[in-house]
Design an enzyme around this catalytic site. Structure first.
Site, short mmCIF file in Angstrom:
data_model
loop_
_atom_site.label_atom_id
_atom_site.label_comp_id
_atom_site.label_asym_id
_atom_site.label_seq_id
_atom_site.Cartn_x
_atom_site.Cartn_y
_atom_site.Cartn_z
CB CYS B 11 28.80 -6.16 -20.01
SG CYS B 11 27.74 -6.57 -21.37
N GLY B 37 30.46 -11.92 -17.87
CA GLY B 37 30.10 -12.09 -19.27
C GLY B 37 30.93 -13.18 -19.91
CG ASN B 112 28.16 -3.32 -16.74
OD1 ASN B 112 28.55 -3.30 -15.59
ND2 ASN B 112 27.14 -4.07 -17.12
N GLY B 113 25.54 -2.00 -18.71
CA GLY B 113 24.30 -1.38 -18.26
C GLY B 113 23.23 -1.48 -19.32
CB CYS B 246 22.43 -3.17 -9.19
SG CYS B 246 21.80 -4.84 -9.40
CE1 TYR B 252 24.07 -16.25 -8.53
CE2 TYR B 252 23.76 -14.71 -10.35
CZ TYR B 252 24.00 -15.99 -9.89
OH TYR B 252 24.18 -17.01 -10.79
CG ASP B 357 22.67 -16.21 -4.09
OD1 ASP B 357 21.74 -16.45 -4.88
OD2 ASP B 357 23.83 -16.55 -4.31
CB CYS B 448 14.64 -7.13 -8.87
SG CYS B 448 15.99 -7.05 -7.71
#
Lengths: 473, 473, 473, 473
Positions: B11, B37, B112-113, B246, B252, B357, B448
């Site tokens: 978002c 979003g 957002n999150g 992040c 990206y 990427d 990740c």
């Protein structure tokens, strides 16, 4: 919509004969040709006896929802069309291919280009009792075909083609044949390909790549090809031709991954950029920036030739182009920033060269210079990889009228002042032709730059005025 | 839709206080944040006494047609939200900002999150009689606020924030104040700006550029800013913070013209490309090609470092991404060609390096290698400007689950075979962190890539599973 | 829309437990109840463990397209709701049944009626931290249920019901039970039926006829019925009740083929017409005409009693009621003629009696008199089969406010002049009650005629003002 | 949709010349004629020099939204059309009026009826090179007009009309005249009226009542009226005529408040009901019930003649007729109950006579008998106020084909068994003609009852097969 350009392509066509997935391949090919027309799209397919059609308004997924395409899936021959968005009222009845039903046999017809004597021919036909449903040039050809007393189908088509003047690439579907014809100047591109043993034709080779077809050759001015179960019949409807491919197809319209004369547009545009760099000569700059997306190749050519580093200093918001709220007066200036954004910390305090492929009204160029200066650029030099665009087009491109074309009223020096650039350099007409020749072209129309219209303009109607002038509304 | 990535942002948020065109600027800012979003969007605005909202499904022009935005035009304070597309059923009731009406005062909320203890907190609230309408973490915060016995509004907010864990960037509108809060790890970006004397906040600075706002600074982990007529109150809800921005935002998600820590993402991505070139070492290649659009910057960095020329060898069909007909089985392979097209005569007989990427499921990479080889490329080397992506994200990104992430099951060597490349090189984790540090970052989440989750995952629910798990459907 | 009346029903409800086609039967029943609400409709169904819902705006076919209903087809228990069209902004979030998800168990809730203390209860709940999503009374009950500390589900429901005042018919679905409750005055109708061994409830028995169910009995004021696999539990939430069925349900709202107390509304309306004829006494007229469709039965009764022939002198255009173009000023008067047309050669030079069931604003009556006189009627006498309607309703009917109700400001003589009739006769209040008693009623609310409101109006909010007053917008 | 009848009207037309609100009045008139066609509607208007059109699919409010009608508001002459719903694929291109643009002058054309030699004429025109866009008979007339070498416009029209055979009511708009023409049998109704000094024409007089026009007279078989600024020119295109007005217009199609030969359809239908009562003779019954809405008048006539009380024993759900979910197999039988509901306590243990105007497939009659017996009726006698309908119609009515018409295969006795009635009585053909004559008719087509087709059927194509047969699809 804040239109990036005041230029619109007139359409794209495709045809295929004798393939089990004819309708699906046509859909895919039209998808690849979508940049040539976004107002509507259609497919007409044949089962060997009758023709069936589907068409709709909007981009492919709207115009031809899956169910419509599937309804044509069992037919082996098909033609398709994407139609560009005129400024006037748009209606489904104008979306092609047209499908004419008759007890004598069905006829499907699609067209890219613009006839310069359509009104004259139409008036004569109406005087004899013909009734027209649309203002489209395609319908004129259909009436000429229906009236022709020539003996064979091919003779009827050649007879009809001889009566029309202008720029045209026709694809014509009968129950058991696909005919394609290009005008004697070859203004619009038309390509021959082959996939799984079936012949296909398309406005651009990007459609071939999209369907896994092999690109055989360009269809030549004056050619009439008839594809049947027995193969391809290659003929001409005139003896003399005058190759005059549209320059703007090279410069702006065609997709960069399409090929003309076996050369990719990407490489041709790079070469135009290199030529511009040569003509511009020495210039002190920190980076060269291409206006996305159409001028990135020219910027690369400019960079390679000049040795100045190429950076993505302008980014295009990929959601722009859709309808947007009308900003109130105070907000208007800010709204401009939404379509192209500079990378602030990249251009700050830098001297930048911006490469664009053309200037029509000048508004976008003005925005770009402003945006870069707001972002802190010290100098903004504008390089255009084509000559000053000065004249409207009667051969199938919806260029703004004279009144709106900035170079038709202002000198290069005045345009530079208008857009606020520190310098402005256009490519010369001669140098442009050199580049095209170098990539195999045998002659281009440069009327929009020079005013030398290679085909006499009989009706004096711009394509974008056709609805009003021909239908009297 | 043939999704280019298996990655979706969670978002984007925006807020502005005390501007005559608050709703219009919010709309423009959301337009700039549209990449974060596409499922829905909304605006809640305040007139100083009450709150009014508008929201809808789809992209901005659909979700918030002009008339809806104009209905809010007279209000001076506003927050907005764009919501990403989940794979599950989507409903208007999930579109934010939420607007809660109460005789005690109205509340607008956008987020957002992703919280990692939302279910636990929610269950406890339900046990006390609370009724939830959605599965959204925003609603959890609203209930905590409504229940808080703290004395002041700010204390209530701090009290509520202390009870939640996870990644969050909240914008909260009361009738006469705008509050923004970032979690103590600062996983999601949140920026402070100013326009015409009014403060504004946004997920990314591209929103500031779009509305002509000045970018002041990044909002820091643990901060709670309260903006009222009296100015800005800068506070924290916790004493200790753990900066963990992040990594995928850098790599990206964020728009290349956005800035984190005053540096453009474009320059950071170029640096990631350069670092990859260094790590890859000598390689014999004719050109380096970036996968459009997100990897063009990295390809430029790679080219600059390696000296290998950068070409636009892959072009993206700008009409792809919309719903497309399901090709029949035979046609499926051809359908792939529609989204990315190689420039045939450019890559033919050439050794090419492709820079992307990231690789999630590997399907796109496989397509790219195939397409280039079909176009005649002699060798295709794949360079990824980030480390192998192996683990799902609990902090607000909808990465595919383990089962779908190729690098969670296969080694780099196996992936190379799977995608058919002649070589495959990823950036190392250390080198990636070096680049981020060089551009001012004080710490990134790399879960990740490494599996080291910096925030304990209490509910063990992925964001994309929330509807099912929290609402029990 | 040219509304025939200024009267709107508040809604219709249905519920069924333990039938293999529960959702389909609910859909059919809602279709039969469509006259009670056209704004939206929904169904919530249970599989024994969880609840699933579908709802939408508009008439049934739009609100619940086949696919949505089929998605619920495998569940054996269901409730449904049709919602009437308010004049204010309508939103999907207000469409019922509501479906509340909680880890403690799901809850489905639908409601016909209007609470008179909803705001008071809601404010108190908000003070304790509750968050409301809608302005609906149903949500108030859901919160009371969620908060109740009573031991069993039935006790919680009875506890919650005791805290609310007003007119209500609730259907409540839990995973393994269907509960229905009627307020202690029994203002709204609620009926018990049975089909294929499964119990069902509905606002009117026309829903039973539509699904082939048998009509068992009327649900009585104060009753709480709980239907489970073990059968039906019949209980009350209060000891004392005050039967006050809404008179307008008899006169106007209910479908003529529905039954109250085992008697069809058709026969009751015929009796109202007969009573009116008796009260009107001798009158010289050529025919009696009922205003279609709701007053045809009363006209038949009037004709039978008076011996004057009943003719279809007014015909209703069955396509009226849909949105129509706004006529320009000159055309406005003519537009009126579109909804009701006299049969010209039937009424020409005739003395006619027109029977209507009620007059709200008087505009329709005025049109009718005009239309008949324009068609040549010599005299037009108006007979109303109910007393003068003078007061708004707080119990679930959207009558116009005082300002718009003609009889609240004018005497019968003045109304006669206003509508242009040659005479105007209303039924007396006493005679109306006589008729109702004769058909088994034990007491009716006549507040709209007399101003004697049987239930204290605590919040003083009309149902049509609820959105504004409760949500503060 | 559960169609109440298998009968569909072919269309309705309207025209007006020289009125300031021509388009608005046309819209209102079409609204009154909506029962004659629900598939689409259009208006073509003239400003004295050019013609402009608007048309769309669906009922009036959809087909012609306010904005479209307003766009024609300044023009003084207009024609309009409502088109019925065929079973085949429907397309906007078939919606009338057609608007043909030519440099020789524009032409607007609308049509009610069906030509019996359209294909033959069309084939001949195609052989000469004509191109048809639709399968409509209107287009045939347009081509004949365009081809005619006659000297004047009126002569061209008469020349064209002489070449076509069948049932037709044409309204033709040129820039400065409105022409209307009725075939020499006068099968379809066409009426002349006047409003505010302007002449108007309509399929039925209900359109006149709707717009405040005065009904002047019926247009007679073979007439061609030309209305210009100079007034009305009354002429014929043939010398001999054969009055054969469609009987089903009297019995079923026309609105009860329309008049033919100055008599209301309502009174004619009452007389048909009386005649049926006479023919049926003595019957022991408690009540007579008309099937709503079309047979209520006949039931009143039956009641008046027989002395048996008329009751509303069957009620029509006014929301039926819209798309409805497909019930599963078990539910199918119940679904039937949704369209017509008996009043249970009225018919219980009673002997009832049901009056319907016709039986096509018999399904509805079967449902009605079943429903009444389910509701407890002791005996159900069916009376039909027209003779047995046995044959399809070639003159503009979409009756089911032979295969579906129950009386084409079964005797009256067999039909009675099939529908389950205790007795079944049809009106005799002779008695029907008597009634029509009594109300001024000079001759009716009774081909659907007797098979005596008054006009030779040259193409042998039913109207509902036209698309397939004429366009070869």
């Amino acid at each position: 919509m804040y239109d990036i350009k005041g230029l619109n392509e007139e359409c794209g066509v495709f045809g295929i004969y004798g393939h089990d997935s004819a309708a699906t391949l046509t859909y895919m090919a039209l998808h690849a040709l979508q940049h040539r027309g976004q107002e509507g799209a259609g497919i007409v397919a044949s089962n060997g006896e009758n023709l069936f059609g589907a068409r709709g308004m909007g981009l492919l997924p709207e115009a031809l929802p899956e169910q419509k395409v599937k309804s044509l899936a069992s037919y082996k021959n098909a033609i398709g069309h994407v139609r560009y968005a005129t400024t006037g009222a748009s209606e489904l009845s104008n979306v092609q291919p047209f499908l004419f039903k008759s007890h004598k046999g069905d006829l499907g017809l699609a067209h890219n280009g613009n006839l310069v004597n359509a009104k004259k021919v139409r008036d004569a036909l109406e005087d004899e009792g013909a009734i027209f449903q649309t203002s489209s040039d395609s319908e004129v050809l259909a009436h000429l075909l229906a009236k022709s007393k020539a003996a064979t189908r091919k003779d009827k088509i050649k007879h009809a083609l001889k009566q029309i003047k202008g720029a045209f690439a026709f694809v014509i579907l009968h129950e058991d044949s696909l005919t394609v014809a290009l005008d004697d100047h070859g203004v619009r591109p038309l390509m021959l390909g082959e996939v799984d043993g079936a012949y296909c034709v398309a406005s651009e080779t990007c459609a071939f790549h999209a369907i896994g077809a092999t690109y055989i050759r360009d269809i030549m001015p004056g050619e009439v090809l008839t594809i049947t179960e027995d193969g391809i019949d290659e003929d001409r409807y005139v003896d003399t031709t005058y190759p005059n491919m549209c320059s703007m197809e090279y410069i702006y319209f065609a997709r960069a991954d399409s090929e003309f004369h076996q050369n990719s547009i990407y490489r041709i545009r790079k070469a135009l950029g290199s030529a511009l760099a040569e003509e511009m000569g020495d210039i002190d700059a920190d980076m060269v920036i291409g206006v996305p997306d159409s001028s990135l190749a020219a910027a690369k050519g400019f960079s390679a030739q000049s040795g100045i580093i190429n950076e993505q200093g302008l980014l295009k918001n990929r959601y722009v182009g859709r309808t947007f709220i009308t900003p109130d007066q105070v907000m208007r200036e800010r709204a401009v920033r939404m379509k192209l954004s500079p990378v602030y910390d990249l251009v700050k305090d830098k001297k930048v060269i911006v490469i664009d492929d053309s200037i029509v009204r000048g508004t976008t160029s003005k925005y770009i210079v402003q945006a870069l200066k707001n972002a802190g650029a010290k100098e903004v030099h504008m390089g255009i990889s084509s000559p000053p665009l000065k004249n409207p087009c009667y051969y199938g491109i919806d260029v703004s009228t004279h009144a709106e074309i900035i170079a038709s009223k202002k000198s290069v020096a005045e345009i530079r002042v208008e857009i606020g650039a520190d310098s402005l350099t256009y490519l010369s007409v001669d140098r442009m032709h050199d580049v095209f020749k170098q990539f195999g072209s045998r002659g281009q129309c440069d009327a929009c730059f020079t005013g030398n219209y290679p085909i006499e303009i009989i009706d004096h109607i711009l394509p974008q005025e056709k609805d009003r002038k021909v239908k009297g509304v």
